[in-house]
Structure formats: structure tokens, C-alpha cells
Design a protein around this motif. Structure first.
Motif, PDB file in Angstrom:
ATOM      1  N   PHE A 225      -9.033   2.119 -51.955  1.00  9.45           N
ATOM      2  CA  PHE A 225      -8.174   0.640 -52.824  1.00  9.45           C
ATOM      3  C   PHE A 225      -7.092   0.847 -52.109  1.00  9.45           C
ATOM      4  O   PHE A 225      -6.456  -0.409 -52.027  1.00  9.45           O
ATOM      5  N   ASP A 226      -6.161   1.582 -53.269  1.00 12.82           N
ATOM      6  CA  ASP A 226      -4.486   1.677 -53.194  1.00 12.82           C
ATOM      7  C   ASP A 226      -4.043   0.995 -51.502  1.00 12.82           C
ATOM      8  O   ASP A 226      -3.388   0.294 -51.283  1.00 12.82           O
TER       9      ASP A 226
ATOM     10  N   LYS B 168      -5.483  -2.559 -50.731  1.00 12.82           N
ATOM     11  CA  LYS B 168      -4.300  -3.077 -51.223  1.00 12.82           C
ATOM     12  C   LYS B 168      -2.760  -4.051 -51.203  1.00 12.82           C
ATOM     13  O   LYS B 168      -1.831  -4.581 -51.019  1.00 12.82           O
ATOM     14  N   GLU B 169      -2.274  -2.372 -50.546  1.00 13.41           N
ATOM     15  CA  GLU B 169      -1.312  -2.506 -50.262  1.00 13.41           C
ATOM     16  C   GLU B 169      -0.462  -2.921 -49.401  1.00 13.41           C
ATOM     17  O   GLU B 169       0.362  -3.577 -48.793  1.00 13.41           O
TER      18      GLU B 169
ATOM     19  N   GLN C  64      -2.421  -5.179 -47.717  1.00 19.40           N
ATOM     20  CA  GLN C  64      -3.007  -6.623 -47.693  1.00 19.40           C
ATOM     21  C   GLN C  64      -1.458  -7.050 -48.872  1.00 19.40           C
ATOM     22  O   GLN C  64      -1.337  -8.264 -48.356  1.00 19.40           O
ATOM     23  N   MET C  65      -0.856  -6.640 -49.181  1.00 21.38           N
ATOM     24  CA  MET C  65       0.205  -6.908 -50.061  1.00 21.38           C
ATOM     25  C   MET C  65       1.122  -7.545 -49.010  1.00 21.38           C
ATOM     26  O   MET C  65       2.340  -8.021 -49.421  1.00 21.38           O
TER      27      MET C  65
ATOM     28  N   TYR D 294      -9.411  -8.382 -42.726  1.00 24.33           N
ATOM     29  CA  TYR D 294      -8.412  -8.921 -43.564  1.00 24.33           C
ATOM     30  C   TYR D 294      -6.510  -8.935 -43.398  1.00 24.33           C
ATOM     31  O   TYR D 294      -6.426  -8.362 -42.344  1.00 24.33           O
TER      32      TYR D 294
ATOM     33  N   ASN E 293      -3.915 -11.070 -48.640  1.00 24.27           N
ATOM     34  CA  ASN E 293      -5.511 -11.002 -48.878  1.00 24.27           C
ATOM     35  C   ASN E 293      -6.227 -11.724 -49.006  1.00 24.27           C
ATOM     36  O   ASN E 293      -7.397 -12.224 -49.082  1.00 24.27           O
TER      37      ASN E 293
END
Length: 122
Positions: free
Chosen positions: A27-28, A31-32, A34-35, A96, A99
Motif C-alpha cells: 500500500f505504501d 500510494k507514494e 501515485q503521489m 494507474y 491517483n
């Protein structure tokens, strides 16, 4: 006829488990990536799925040819990941970026189709 069907099943069952597949989704990391605007390719699989094995072979090749893309995978039994990504089926490849889910396909097995899907996010 029964013997032929049995041999057919055994052949494809062994083919699907002969490819090393493991859950690499984090998950980390997702998310990173995507950011920071990186492209992420996520592959959902099942250990007895022949289509998944074919996809895994091609994705392993793609990792070498797309060094700036992050490749993550998970076995569909991980419902927390599946729910987070809103992916309901094995043999699903999703791309992806920023986001957003750019593209998603189920069951594609040719190198051309998988690379085309990846290129949507590059």
C-alpha cells in the motif's frame, strides 16, 4: 476421452504453477508512486490460473523494458488489496497514474496487448 481431458487439465495446472508468482503489492509503495506521478501496473492473479501464468511471463519481461514503471502484483485471495483497487477478478491488469486508474483489462495474454496497456500510462 477421459484420459485426454485429465492430461489436458494436468498440463495446464502444472503450467500455471510453474511460474513463480508472489504478492508484491504494498500500500505504501502504491500510494507514494501515485503521489509522485509514477506509472504503476498492478496484476491480480490466482495460483491455478493458466491465463495468470501467461500474463506473469510477459509482465516479467516488461519489467526490463519499462524501468520507470512500478510493477506490483497480488493474489486475488487478498481481499483488502482487491477492495482497495476495486478489482474483482483474477487475470486483471490495471494501470494507474496520478491517483487514477488509466486502464484495466481482464484476461489479455499477448505481449502486444499487455505492452499497449502499459503504454497507456507511460
Amino acid at each position: 476421452m477421459k484420459k485426454i481431458l485429465t492430461l489436458f487439465f494436468v498440463f495446464f495446472a502444472f503450467e500455471s504453477i510453474a511460474i513463480e508468482k508472489k504478492t508484491t503489492f504494498d500500500f505504501d509503495i502504491f500510494k507514494e508512486a501515485q503521489m509522485t506521478g509514477k506509472t504503476v501496473v498492478v496484476n491480480s492473479w490466482n495460483k491455478f490460473c493458466g491465463t495468470c501464468a501467461q500474463q506473469t511471463k510477459i509482465i516479467n519481461e516488461a519489467k526490463k523494458e519499462f524501468p520507470n514503471v512500478i510493477f506490483l502484483s497480488y493474489e486475488q485471495k487478498h481481499k483488502d488489496i482487491a477492495n482497495f483497487l476495486k478489482i474483482d477478478y483474477w487475470a486483471t491488469i490495471a494501470v494507474y497514474k496520478n491517483n487514477k486508474k488509466i486502464m484495466q483489462e481482464i484476461g489479455i495474454t499477448t505481449k502486444q496487448d499487455i505492452y499497449s496497456l502499459i503504454n497507456q500510462g507511460v
